[in-house]
Enzyme design. Sequence first.
Site, short mmCIF file in Angstrom:
data_model
loop_
_atom_site.label_atom_id
_atom_site.label_comp_id
_atom_site.label_asym_id
_atom_site.label_seq_id
_atom_site.Cartn_x
_atom_site.Cartn_y
_atom_site.Cartn_z
N ARG A 66 -1.77 4.66 -8.70
CA ARG A 66 -1.95 3.82 -9.88
C ARG A 66 -1.31 2.47 -9.61
O ARG A 66 -0.51 2.31 -8.69
CB ARG A 66 -1.31 4.46 -11.12
N GLU A 79 2.50 -5.18 -9.06
CA GLU A 79 1.08 -5.04 -8.76
C GLU A 79 0.82 -5.16 -7.26
O GLU A 79 1.53 -5.86 -6.54
CB GLU A 79 0.28 -6.09 -9.52
N ASN A 80 -0.23 -4.47 -6.81
CA ASN A 80 -0.63 -4.50 -5.41
C ASN A 80 0.47 -4.00 -4.47
O ASN A 80 0.53 -4.39 -3.31
CB ASN A 80 -1.07 -5.92 -5.00
N ARG A 81 1.35 -3.16 -5.01
CA ARG A 81 2.47 -2.59 -4.25
C ARG A 81 3.48 -3.65 -3.80
O ARG A 81 4.29 -3.40 -2.90
CB ARG A 81 1.97 -1.80 -3.02
N LEU A 82 3.44 -4.81 -4.43
CA LEU A 82 4.44 -5.84 -4.12
C LEU A 82 5.62 -5.67 -5.07
O LEU A 82 5.86 -6.47 -5.98
CB LEU A 82 3.80 -7.25 -4.25
#
Length: 211
Positions: free
Chosen positions: A8, A188-191
């Site tokens: 997610r 977000e975006n695994r950042l």
Amino acid sequence: MELSDIRREYTKGGLRRKDLNADPIAQFNLWMEQAIAAKMTDPTAMTVATVDASGQPFQRIVLLKDVGPSGFVFYTNLGSRKAQHIEQNSKVSIHFPWHPLERQVHITGTAEKLSALENMKYFASRPKESQIAAIASKQSSRISARGILEGKFLELKKKFEKGEVPVPNFWGGYRIRPESIEFWQGGENRLHDRFLYSKEAEDWQVERLAP
């Protein structure tokens, strides 16, 4: 569905250096207050990791009972496996997984026993059933059936029905004096945002870590 397909996005918002308190304990208290306000289940639950004499790590969940400038406090049976590990190696790690807020806090430090006065003060504040359970259970020892434990509990409950429950000498607390405290906020975006506070002498240094 494959486990590898479960994922997610983290969308609760980022964490910036300008928003951090210079004192990691104050920052932790702020996040704890927010976790409580969010009505999370067991916001004080933390994983405590210890290592046995052979180097094998063990983890378990306990409840944080106090936090202040000197560290993080929890209570346990002093004959338990975790207590035996701490006796051999006082270096421990604790972790707060606040998933609904997309946050984690990871702490490393040294565990030390609380004073008899501190143990007595907290033990007296516990519900009577919890006091009795602390005596009834020889934590981490092997038992053949749950009925044995329940029978001991009922026996002690009757014994102390009209009197105070004494503080058992095999029960007490530990204070984990932190050496590092990391705050993790999902992004977000695994950042993800990660900030590590490290103790140097009496001061705390903070650095951003790559996710």
